[in-house]
Design a protein around this motif. Sequence first.
Motif, PDB file in Angstrom:
ATOM      1  N   GLN A  80       0.842   1.062  -3.911  1.00  0.00           N
ATOM      2  CA  GLN A  80      -0.131   2.001  -4.468  1.00  0.00           C
ATOM      3  C   GLN A  80       0.019   3.375  -3.838  1.00  0.00           C
ATOM      4  O   GLN A  80       0.020   3.513  -2.608  1.00  0.00           O
ATOM      5  CB  GLN A  80      -1.568   1.522  -4.214  1.00  0.00           C
ATOM      6  N   TYR A  85      -4.648   4.203  -5.360  1.00  0.00           N
ATOM      7  CA  TYR A  85      -5.640   3.537  -4.497  1.00  0.00           C
ATOM      8  C   TYR A  85      -7.037   4.085  -4.768  1.00  0.00           C
ATOM      9  O   TYR A  85      -7.996   3.323  -4.957  1.00  0.00           O
ATOM     10  CB  TYR A  85      -5.260   3.728  -3.030  1.00  0.00           C
ATOM     11  N   ARG A 188      -5.624  -1.593   2.752  1.00  0.00           N
ATOM     12  CA  ARG A 188      -4.749  -0.433   2.937  1.00  0.00           C
ATOM     13  C   ARG A 188      -4.734   0.021   4.401  1.00  0.00           C
ATOM     14  O   ARG A 188      -3.680   0.346   4.954  1.00  0.00           O
ATOM     15  CB  ARG A 188      -5.225   0.707   2.027  1.00  0.00           C
TER      16      ARG A 188
END
Length: 455
Positions: A80, A85, A188
């Motif tokens: 991403q 994101y 993330r």
Amino acid sequence: MTDLIQLDVLGPAGPYRSRNRATVADVSGRPVAELSLAPTVYVDRAMAALRRATPLPLDERVAAIAHAGQLFATSTINGQTVAEYEHAVSRVGGIPIQVVRAATATAMRRTEQLYNNLQHARPWGAVGDWRDPLTHAGRAVWSRRGEVFAVHAAGNHPGTHTLWPEALALGYRVAVRPSRREPFTPHRLVTALRMAGFGDDHVMLLPTDHAAAESLLRGADLAYGSDEVIRQYADDPLVLPLNPGRSKILLTAETDWPKHLDTIVDSISHHGGTGCVNATAVLVEGDPAPVAEAIADRLALLPNLPPEDEKAVLPVQASSVARALEKFVLDKATGARALLGGAGFVEELGDGSAVLRPVVHQLERPDDPRAGVELPFPCLWVAPWSREAGIVPLRNTLVLGVHTKDERLISALVDEPSIANVYVGAHPTYWTDTGIPHDGHLAHFLMRTKGFIRG
């Protein structure tokens, strides 16, 4: 389902894709991702691996966290881009895209400033390492209270994940249980921390069901968070529950409140009103009606837009969730004067999602318990306040914005243990800066001082 984003467990041997997965849907109900769930036996082994791991040296930890913040905010992670994101967080969490972007920038800034922030938390007379030359004469040494820290993360705002990296900087090994409401941000961030130099056995992402979450909690020395599992252990001194903010604003009689209306409205609606630092109650010395009416007039102008729209400022939820919130608020507000949203505040967007529009109600008493009802959108209670009522209606507040010239009152509010932060004057309740605690410094929960002297 093959095109769904795969959010793997991030365990002691790298990513792990389990058979048991939870579907993560956006606010319209459309599946967006699959979140792998770690079974209990996996969690037990992961927590044991965290306990066996040796922390990196302090300088390496601090540098790696700062690097991770840059990666988080600028790099492609887990396939991403930053924009992808942020779009996913906006659509799944229902958070306005501009709010998500601001949170991304904040994450990078806070990781850069993390070491300085910790120095504000460290007792002035304590040293951070027993090797400090001052310990030859005897000093307090700032030391960890444990080795493994478990985070049961909230999903209301991506900014909640800017606090727990402090534990990594202090030498803890950290396990994060993400919220299924918005797992993209912790996935993330943990990935970025590993990319920046932390070992797989130093920081983990362990999505779990309820039973395995208990195992995660038991396997840690200290834990914090806001989910149901944490609340069950709220009386345990080794568990720090994140409670509702119930942030408030107080306007005393001498205040020229129209001059501060921008600050008041911004405190209520900033970041979509989703945060614990957003004001949920305004208490007014004198007649609260003009203040309530002025706030309602301002909030009524906010637009109804899907969360990914550049001009969106209000949160969005699945229609079923929004309608349940609407019923709850309307039932709760029975008998209060409705200035905004009294006939309903859900605005359908036509795709299975709905905007949560602002709500303003006026109460008759400062001690009305409804003034403490906090919800994930701009839902405001305005009430009268008097000197006779004192500080009792202002207790149990994360941030109290105070507009007054009365220094004795300010002193009483600062001395009140259940008020975490007091902001006097034209400062919104969401204001913060390096060294400013959120609800006290997290490091005060994670650390202790030890007396130490050497020859």
